[in-house]
Design a protein around this motif. Structure first.
Motif, PDB file in Angstrom:
ATOM      1  N   ALA A   1      21.794 -68.340  35.376  1.00  0.00           N
ATOM      2  CA  ALA A   1      22.457 -67.117  35.817  1.00  0.00           C
ATOM      3  C   ALA A   1      21.949 -65.913  35.048  1.00  0.00           C
ATOM      4  O   ALA A   1      21.805 -64.824  35.595  1.00  0.00           O
TER       5      ALA A   1
ATOM      6  N   THR B   1      27.105 -63.599  39.359  1.00  0.00           N
ATOM      7  CA  THR B   1      25.709 -63.497  39.772  1.00  0.00           C
ATOM      8  C   THR B   1      25.547 -63.607  41.287  1.00  0.00           C
ATOM      9  O   THR B   1      25.984 -64.589  41.903  1.00  0.00           O
TER      10      THR B   1
ATOM     11  N   TRP C   1      23.866 -66.877  43.279  1.00  0.00           N
ATOM     12  CA  TRP C   1      24.592 -68.082  43.680  1.00  0.00           C
ATOM     13  C   TRP C   1      25.262 -67.909  45.033  1.00  0.00           C
ATOM     14  O   TRP C   1      25.285 -68.842  45.848  1.00  0.00           O
TER      15      TRP C   1
ATOM     16  N   LYS D   1      22.528 -68.282  47.622  1.00  0.00           N
ATOM     17  CA  LYS D   1      22.092 -69.667  47.774  1.00  0.00           C
ATOM     18  C   LYS D   1      23.059 -70.442  48.685  1.00  0.00           C
ATOM     19  O   LYS D   1      22.634 -71.229  49.532  1.00  0.00           O
TER      20      LYS D   1
ATOM     21  N   ASN E   1      22.894 -76.688  46.225  1.00  0.00           N
ATOM     22  CA  ASN E   1      22.879 -75.272  46.603  1.00  0.00           C
ATOM     23  C   ASN E   1      24.196 -74.774  47.188  1.00  0.00           C
ATOM     24  O   ASN E   1      24.336 -73.576  47.465  1.00  0.00           O
TER      25      ASN E   1
ATOM     26  N   SER F   1      27.388 -77.237  43.866  1.00  0.00           N
ATOM     27  CA  SER F   1      27.042 -76.934  42.470  1.00  0.00           C
ATOM     28  C   SER F   1      27.000 -75.428  42.242  1.00  0.00           C
ATOM     29  O   SER F   1      27.467 -74.936  41.209  1.00  0.00           O
ATOM     30  N   ALA F   2      26.464 -74.685  43.210  1.00  0.00           N
ATOM     31  CA  ALA F   2      26.412 -73.224  43.080  1.00  0.00           C
ATOM     32  C   ALA F   2      27.817 -72.643  42.955  1.00  0.00           C
ATOM     33  O   ALA F   2      28.056 -71.701  42.186  1.00  0.00           O
TER      34      ALA F   2
ATOM     35  N   TYR G   1      28.878 -73.220  39.454  1.00  0.00           N
ATOM     36  CA  TYR G   1      28.227 -72.281  38.529  1.00  0.00           C
ATOM     37  C   TYR G   1      28.990 -70.951  38.505  1.00  0.00           C
ATOM     38  O   TYR G   1      29.188 -70.355  37.449  1.00  0.00           O
ATOM     39  N   LEU G   2      29.404 -70.491  39.697  1.00  0.00           N
ATOM     40  CA  LEU G   2      30.182 -69.256  39.782  1.00  0.00           C
ATOM     41  C   LEU G   2      31.539 -69.418  39.090  1.00  0.00           C
ATOM     42  O   LEU G   2      32.023 -68.492  38.427  1.00  0.00           O
TER      43      LEU G   2
ATOM     44  N   GLU H   1      31.017 -69.118  35.399  1.00  0.00           N
ATOM     45  CA  GLU H   1      30.851 -67.700  35.051  1.00  0.00           C
ATOM     46  C   GLU H   1      32.206 -66.994  35.029  1.00  0.00           C
ATOM     47  O   GLU H   1      32.484 -66.196  34.136  1.00  0.00           O
TER      48      GLU H   1
ATOM     49  N   ASP I   1      26.329 -76.283  32.612  1.00  0.00           N
ATOM     50  CA  ASP I   1      25.536 -76.168  33.841  1.00  0.00           C
ATOM     51  C   ASP I   1      25.085 -77.543  34.322  1.00  0.00           C
ATOM     52  O   ASP I   1      25.127 -77.854  35.517  1.00  0.00           O
TER      53      ASP I   1
ATOM     54  N   SER J   1      26.066 -79.369  37.818  1.00  0.00           N
ATOM     55  CA  SER J   1      25.063 -79.811  38.785  1.00  0.00           C
ATOM     56  C   SER J   1      25.374 -81.223  39.273  1.00  0.00           C
ATOM     57  O   SER J   1      25.353 -81.508  40.473  1.00  0.00           O
TER      58      SER J   1
END
Length: 309
Positions: A4, A143, A146, A149, A175, A178-179, A182-183, A186, A196, A200
């Motif tokens: 990110a 970000t 993400w 994606k 994509n 997992s994305a 990730y958000l 964050e 991370d 994943s």
């Protein structure tokens, strides 16, 4: 997050286009975010001022119950943003099942692509999920990469075709699921390469399990999305799933796919489903697999309280 941090350039505002939204308004298409009678006709009505949070929470509760429960366990200051992220994911996920023509799906995906661009230009469309997403982005400096994606991968998945192999399913899960994680990291202020890595694996496992859980539903609509290479390995055709066959080779396909999810991670809600699947000898059509776990809220709460996942 490591990835990110490299994508922070995505926070800068690019061109904010409204062309497609205007075209949708002219043609009378059921666009999310359009005001007036067309939006109401499409099943969307603008909530009362300040009602966006409730709108997102209710959408997630109805369409992503496990995600709803997990969001309730997050710190209070992050909960509304979590509902916004989950609601965004639900909006995209339900496009595929709500269209009869791919062109309509592409236009709706483009609406969300432009909505994200507008959000990062501080000019979100008048749509409750987009409004809450804008607040989450502002609050947590999320970000943009993400979000894009997720949209791009969901758009590729509009084709009603089975995954070529298990790797293709894992790429889709990475994509999308997992994305989203990730958000979420964050949003919680967690920027750690080990987190991370865990996200994943969890996302890939979740994507695989979601594909398995949806198989009985898709079969009733004459569709099968399970990886073709594993089906071919066991001599199973799509027609076998559509007819609801429960022979050993059909169960072997489910076993192989479930094993791949298990390799990635044993996570509470996912592991429960895989454990229940073992109990019915990997019969994906068994009625018990279609029921919600009444103990899941308590199970999640205890795990959260003990800080064991």
């Amino acid at each position: 997050m490591a990835a990110a941090a490299m994508a922070r350039g995505g926070l800068r505002c690019g061109p904010c286009h409204r062309t497609l939204r205007a075209a949708g308004a002219r043609s009378g298409l059921p666009w999310p975010g359009l005001g007036g009678g067309r939006a109401a006709a499409a099943g969307w009505s603008r909530p009362a001022p300040g009602g966006e949070v409730q709108y997102c929470a209710e959408l997630v509760r109805k369409r992503d119950y496990e995600g709803f429960l997990c969001s309730l366990l997050l710190p209070a200051e992050s909960r509304t943003s979590a509902f916004a992220l989950r609601a965004f994911n639900v909006e995209l996920a339900q496009i595929k099942d709500s269209i009869t023509q791919k062109t309509t799906g592409l236009m709706r995906m483009q609406f969300w692509r432009e909505a994200v661009e507008d959000i990062y230009c501080d000019n979100p469309p008048h749509q409750p999920v987009a409004t809450e997403l804008w607040r989450a982005v502002k609050r947590h400096n999320l970000t943009k990469m993400w979000f894009m994606k997720i949209i791009d991968e969901r758009e590729k998945n509009l084709d009603d075709r089975a995954y070529r192999n298990i790797q293709a399913l894992e790429t889709y899960a990475e994509n999308t699921q997992s994305a989203l994680l990730y958000l979420t990291l964050e949003m919680l202020g967690v920027r750690d390469i080990h987190a991370d890595h865990a996200a994943s694996h969890i996302g890939k496992a979740q994507g695989i399990v979601t594909c398995l859980r949806a198989t009985p539903y898709h079969s009733t609509r004459q569709k099968v999305f399970l990886p073709m290479d594993i089906c071919m390995l066991h001599g199973v055709s799509q027609e076998d799933f559509i007819r609801g066959k429960q022979e050993k080779n059909v169960r072997d396909v489910i076993y192989d796919i479930a094993s791949q999810a298990h390799i990635h991670l044993e996570h509470v809600a996912l592991d429960d489903y895989l454990r229940n699947m073992r109990k019915v000898d990997f019969n994906i059509f068994h009625p018990s697999l279609q029921k919600k776990s009444t103990l899941l809220p308590l199970h999640l709460y205890l795990r959260s309280w003990k800080k064991t996942y």
